[in-house]
Design a protein around this motif. Structure first.
Motif, PDB file in Angstrom:
ATOM      1  N   PHE A   1      -5.096   1.559  -0.715  1.00 37.47           N
ATOM      2  CA  PHE A   1      -5.980   0.690  -0.316  1.00 37.47           C
ATOM      3  C   PHE A   1      -7.526   0.787  -1.578  1.00 37.47           C
ATOM      4  CE2 PHE A   1      -7.176  -2.860   2.813  1.00 37.47           C
ATOM      5  CZ  PHE A   1      -7.485  -4.014   1.958  1.00 37.47           C
TER       6      PHE A   1
ATOM      7  N   GLY B   1      -1.881   4.749   2.996  1.00 40.26           N
ATOM      8  CA  GLY B   1      -2.097   3.903   2.643  1.00 40.26           C
ATOM      9  C   GLY B   1      -3.660   3.068   2.416  1.00 40.26           C
TER      10      GLY B   1
ATOM     11  N   GLN C   1      -2.836  -2.840   8.404  1.00 43.77           N
ATOM     12  CA  GLN C   1      -1.309  -2.893   7.970  1.00 43.77           C
ATOM     13  C   GLN C   1      -0.877  -2.568   8.772  1.00 43.77           C
ATOM     14  OE1 GLN C   1      -4.081   0.919   7.373  1.00 43.77           O
ATOM     15  NE2 GLN C   1      -3.457   1.505   6.072  1.00 43.77           N
TER      16      GLN C   1
ATOM     17  N   LEU D   1       0.467  -1.102   0.237  1.00 42.41           N
ATOM     18  CA  LEU D   1       0.499  -0.278  -0.049  1.00 42.41           C
ATOM     19  C   LEU D   1       0.804   1.363  -0.020  1.00 42.41           C
ATOM     20  CD1 LEU D   1      -2.748  -1.133   2.627  1.00 42.41           C
ATOM     21  CD2 LEU D   1      -2.588  -1.073   0.867  1.00 42.41           C
ATOM     22  N   TRP D   2       2.147   1.020   0.661  1.00 34.58           N
ATOM     23  CA  TRP D   2       2.540   2.532   0.146  1.00 34.58           C
ATOM     24  C   TRP D   2       4.606   2.167   0.751  1.00 34.58           C
ATOM     25  CZ3 TRP D   2       6.081   4.105   3.749  1.00 34.58           C
ATOM     26  CH2 TRP D   2       7.270   4.789   4.357  1.00 34.58           C
TER      27      TRP D   2
END
Length: 307
Positions: A36, A32, A91, A4-5
């Motif tokens: 998503f 993030g 996350q 995501l990052w």
């Protein structure tokens, strides 16, 4: 889990302890989450004119390994649960050696951007859920925070009750325009940021004496876990006051309860449960507080309501 990052920790991301500030963890978490949303067929969610978006309502963060300046980081995530109007998002931030830096479990709500009321996910988003369900690793599990506890109903959290507990005010201010998201509401990470900025008003002198009791060590602090319940989001010009009370002690850790309140309405913006340590800045290890100093903490910040 999907990526995501990716990025790194800059010197200006760090606080006086020399490690990445708690606010920055959540800044990257929200970035993030925006990434998503594209995988969930909601590419519009974090754009200015979007009719709907995704917002955190209940969040747990566990800080596991310090993030120091210059260190590369990457974030992956998945869904743990889904409901009609909400979802539980996992996350994690990891160091380049694979070590877990932090883990975040965030209950998010799908809301309209006008009334901020929850409503059902679209069929396209529900179809995407199955592809992104996953399992969080055991090492990320909460330790000192019981997520099965729902917390107080928002109507029972009032400024009068907070003050009646004797909790001291440790922070006060007004929300500036630069702290707003594209929909005109305060970014969630500024709530934890403003709270973190306020804690020295409560504990600076106390932690300094804890460090002195252990041999005049160089004193700092570190947070191990956070649970944040977001009750409402301020807009530019809205006022906030932060109150804190003692939430207990165990071993080398102590817990605090923070209330970020709206002094105009007497209602809460957010409530937070925090597990923290006094940190030896040279050894990067926890400094245990003597029993008499733990008792003193109950006088500085009298125990109060649950979050």
């Amino acid at each position: 889990m999907i990526t995501l990052w990716m990025g790194s920790c800059n010197q200006w991301d760090c606080d006086e302890m020399g490690h990445m500030n708690v606010r920055v963890y959540l800044e990257k978490q929200m970035e993030g989450l925006a990434a998503f949303s594209v995988n969930l067929n909601m590419a519009h969610a974090f754009r200015k004119d979007s009719p709907s978006t995704i917002v955190p309502v209940d969040q747990h963060i566990r800080f596991i390994r310090e993030v120091l300046p210059g260190r590369p980081l990457s974030m992956k995530g998945c869904l743990l649960e889904t409901g009609e109007t909400d979802a539980l998002v996992y996350q994690e931030l990891r160091h380049s050696d694979g070590g877990l830096a932090a883990a975040m479990r965030t209950r998010v709500a799908h809301i309209d951007t006008t009334a901020r009321e929850p409503f059902a996910w679209s069929s396209r988003t529900r179809e995407a859920f199955a592809e992104h369900m996953g399992t969080a690793p055991e090492e990320s599990a909460p330790r000192s925070v019981d997520l099965s506890q729902p917390g107080l109903p928002v109507e029972k959290i009032t400024l009068d009750k907070v003050k009646s507990c004797g909790a001291p005010m440790i922070g006060r201010g007004a929300v500036p325009h630069q702290h707003l998201d594209v929909h005109g509401w305060m970014y969630p990470y500024w709530m934890i940021g403003r709270t973190s900025d306020s804690v020295p008003n409560l504990l600076f002198d106390w932690r300094k004496r804890v460090a002195e009791s252990a041999g005049d060590r160089r004193m700092g602090a570190a947070v191990l876990e956070y649970r944040i319940r977001y009750h409402a989001m301020p807009m530019a010009g809205d006022l906030y006051e932060i109150y804190s009370s003692f939430g207990g002690a165990s071993g080398k850790t102590h817990a605090l309860i923070h209330w970020m309140m709206d002094p105009t309405t007497g209602k809460p913006w957010a409530t937070m449960q925090v597990t923290a340590i006094t940190l030896d800045l040279d050894a990067r290890k926890a400094i245990p507080a003597p029993l008499e100093m733990v008792e003193e903490l109950t006088e500085i910040a009298p125990p109060g309501l649950a979050v």
